[in-house]
Write a protein that holds these residues in place. Structure first.
Motif, PDB file in Angstrom:
ATOM      1  N   ALA A   1      39.853  34.284  39.848  1.00 44.93           N
ATOM      2  CA  ALA A   1      38.427  34.573  39.652  1.00 44.93           C
ATOM      3  C   ALA A   1      37.974  34.177  38.245  1.00 44.93           C
ATOM      4  CB  ALA A   1      38.163  36.058  39.906  1.00 44.93           C
ATOM      5  N   GLY A   2      38.857  33.466  37.510  1.00 44.94           N
ATOM      6  CA  GLY A   2      38.478  32.965  36.184  1.00 44.94           C
ATOM      7  C   GLY A   2      38.718  33.954  35.059  1.00 44.94           C
ATOM      8  N   GLY A   3      39.471  35.037  35.327  1.00 43.08           N
ATOM      9  CA  GLY A   3      39.708  36.059  34.306  1.00 43.08           C
ATOM     10  C   GLY A   3      41.085  35.962  33.680  1.00 43.08           C
ATOM     11  N   GLU A   4      41.370  36.911  32.780  1.00 43.44           N
ATOM     12  CA  GLU A   4      42.633  36.958  32.043  1.00 43.44           C
ATOM     13  C   GLU A   4      43.259  38.321  32.266  1.00 43.44           C
ATOM     14  OE1 GLU A   4      44.153  34.860  30.064  1.00 43.44           O
ATOM     15  OE2 GLU A   4      42.698  33.467  29.193  1.00 43.44           O
TER      16      GLU A   4
ATOM     17  N   THR B   1      51.177  48.521  36.013  1.00 47.75           N
ATOM     18  CA  THR B   1      49.752  48.506  35.691  1.00 47.75           C
ATOM     19  C   THR B   1      49.337  47.094  35.305  1.00 47.75           C
ATOM     20  OG1 THR B   1      49.721  50.805  34.915  1.00 47.75           O
ATOM     21  CG2 THR B   1      48.047  49.331  33.998  1.00 47.75           C
ATOM     22  N   VAL B   2      48.173  46.678  35.780  1.00 50.31           N
ATOM     23  CA  VAL B   2      47.592  45.399  35.360  1.00 50.31           C
ATOM     24  C   VAL B   2      46.435  45.696  34.418  1.00 50.31           C
ATOM     25  CG1 VAL B   2      46.429  43.288  36.118  1.00 50.31           C
ATOM     26  CG2 VAL B   2      48.207  44.332  37.554  1.00 50.31           C
ATOM     27  N   PHE B   3      46.370  44.977  33.278  1.00 53.81           N
ATOM     28  CA  PHE B   3      45.196  45.105  32.408  1.00 53.81           C
ATOM     29  C   PHE B   3      44.547  43.734  32.274  1.00 53.81           C
ATOM     30  CE2 PHE B   3      46.490  43.287  28.271  1.00 53.81           C
ATOM     31  CZ  PHE B   3      47.861  43.151  28.470  1.00 53.81           C
ATOM     32  N   ALA B   4      43.230  43.750  32.052  1.00 55.08           N
ATOM     33  CA  ALA B   4      42.473  42.498  32.001  1.00 55.08           C
ATOM     34  C   ALA B   4      41.406  42.589  30.924  1.00 55.08           C
ATOM     35  CB  ALA B   4      41.814  42.227  33.351  1.00 55.08           C
TER      36      ALA B   4
ATOM     37  N   SER C   1      37.426  43.738  38.058  1.00 51.70           N
ATOM     38  CA  SER C   1      36.255  43.946  38.930  1.00 51.70           C
ATOM     39  C   SER C   1      35.795  42.626  39.528  1.00 51.70           C
ATOM     40  CB  SER C   1      35.079  44.543  38.140  1.00 51.70           C
ATOM     41  OG  SER C   1      35.461  45.732  37.534  1.00 51.70           O
ATOM     42  N   ASP C   2      35.774  41.591  38.686  1.00 49.54           N
ATOM     43  CA  ASP C   2      35.314  40.285  39.158  1.00 49.54           C
ATOM     44  C   ASP C   2      36.207  39.752  40.277  1.00 49.54           C
ATOM     45  OD1 ASP C   2      33.275  40.398  37.369  1.00 49.54           O
ATOM     46  OD2 ASP C   2      34.134  38.987  35.929  1.00 49.54           O
ATOM     47  N   ALA C   3      37.473  40.202  40.291  1.00 47.06           N
ATOM     48  CA  ALA C   3      38.387  39.761  41.350  1.00 47.06           C
ATOM     49  C   ALA C   3      38.361  40.728  42.530  1.00 47.06           C
ATOM     50  CB  ALA C   3      39.801  39.631  40.791  1.00 47.06           C
TER      51      ALA C   3
END
Lengths: 272, 272
Positions: free
Chosen positions: A232-235, A244-247, A253-255
């Motif tokens: 979705a273009g995020g990191e 846990t995943v952090f972004a 949310s965008d994904a």
């Protein structure tokens, strides 16, 4: 006895290398992470025992801080952060206990001294190696050298950004650190070199993802979420050590994930 | 070119000793102070020149930062703090310029590196010796060893308190530092020893008052205000170097003065 309240940010580590030492103020980790405005509140009251989110609880690092400061008190810890999921809640509880006990009992210790007490307690309890010094600093802390302030060295990535996180399960820090950490440490050292060469958030996220892969810590579930965020273009990357995943920003949310969002804690740990 | 905005807290020094060195990253001061939530906003825009509160302005430390970072830009500085009155506005402008130029021009420097650039610029401009490192840290910073991060050492007084301030006039940092500083340095060293032995706000205010007296920097007006605050049961001292009185909590208001009030800046300098 009066009461005191401290706030300590949650801390997510993106990558690290572990450094054992018989002296707990020299033991620690190199690495980098993010201090979260979502954190832990510690209230010191007359009495004894430790309470976490309303229930009696054993937190060895907190007991060790009280012992080191020769203080008897009831420690009331509250947090909305997931437990055993890579947010450094035990380190936060230890540091919050040190700050509040110093205030209540007039121990007259400095910030560095209180961080040293909490870091040593956390290392001896085997619940973490680098959260306390990072939580004390705030921001996007980089641990250049391991250990408490007298031995360690810190830097930071100059950035102010929101962070999202999503916890899928639990992971025991002690179990991972008890295993063979040679490969993990090698991967952590490579990640730190790359980040020091270019201390930006983009590099931090990139080397964190590579570290998680190289250290063989990714679960299939975590990997799938990280890939969705990238798609979705995020990191995004994995919190060390938790499922846990952090972004950055609204990456999760965008994904399409229902994630928690907060700002970075610039202030770090402090009395309220 | 995009724009970037940084906030840098004002910083009031309570006592200090000056340490000259040919290497501006080793020069600096020992001492202690307070970082204020009242501070300086720096915006970097396309163009050139420096603007302070809407007027063109020469700020040598800012020019030196842009030069060191090989950056051309317009620097717009805004602050409600009094100028040349001991709030470290020049250091704040330099540090804010370093943070924003790094962001706008993707220099990829770390927090320590940006603090080093701003500290060196401030030392070479002879407008301050210890504000930049203190403004970067936030809280009640203690400068244990002088200089930029690679050489200096910092600690902090663990406290969260409001501060009041009242400015009576201007004082030139360069003039004071150009005079005979032997007695001042001796008084500063004594004050730091006493604070390190007991790093509390009460000790900080007490040794700051003694320093102002021993270093012979008190003007009769400043001395009278400090005595009024003490008479009303408060704690006040003189901002180094400015004709400014600062007090804990509502110390100045309680003594009948119309003072500014703000909280301590726990976050320190940061991009917005």
């Amino acid at each position: 006895m009066t009461e005191a309240v401290a706030f300590v940010p949650g801390h997510v580590t993106g990558f690290f290398s572990a450094h054992q030492d018989d002296d707990p103020t020299k033991a620690g980790s190199r690495g980098a992470g993010v201090a979260l405005a979502d954190g832990v509140t510690v209230r010191l009251e007359p009495g004894d025992g430790v309470e976490l989110n309303g229930e009696a609880c054993d937190l060895e690092a907190v007991d060790r801080v009280l012992e080191a400061l020769r203080s008897t008190a009831r420690v009331v810890v509250e947090t909305d952060l997931p437990l055993s999921a890579g947010f450094g809640v035990s380190g936060a509880a230890a540091l919050g206990t040190a700050l509040t006990a110093n205030a209540v009992f007039d121990h007259g210790l400095s910030e560095n001294e209180l961080v040293t007490v909490a870091h040593g307690a956390e290392v001896q309890a085997e619940t973490g190696l680098g959260d306390v010094v990072a939580q004390a600093r705030g921001g996007f802390p980089v641990r250049l050298e391991p250990g408490a302030p007298a031995h360690g060295a810190m830097d930071g990535i100059p950035a102010t950004r929101d962070v999202e996180y999503l916890t899928l399960g639990e992971l025991s820090t002690a179990d991972v650190l008890a295993g063979d950490t040679a490969e993990l440490n090698e991967a952590g050292r490579r990640a730190l070199s790359a980040l020091v060469a270019e201390p930006t958030l983009e590099t931090f996220m990139h080397v964190s993802r590579r570290f998680a892969r190289e250290a063989d810590l990714l679960t299939p579930e975590v990997q799938a979420v990280i890939e969705d965020v990238s798609g979705a273009g995020g990191e995004a990357s994995m919190a060390m050590l938790g499922e846990t995943v952090f972004a950055l920003d609204a990456g999760l949310s965008d994904a399409g994930y229902d994630a928690e969002r907060c700002s970075v804690s610039l202030a770090g740990a402090h009395l309220q």
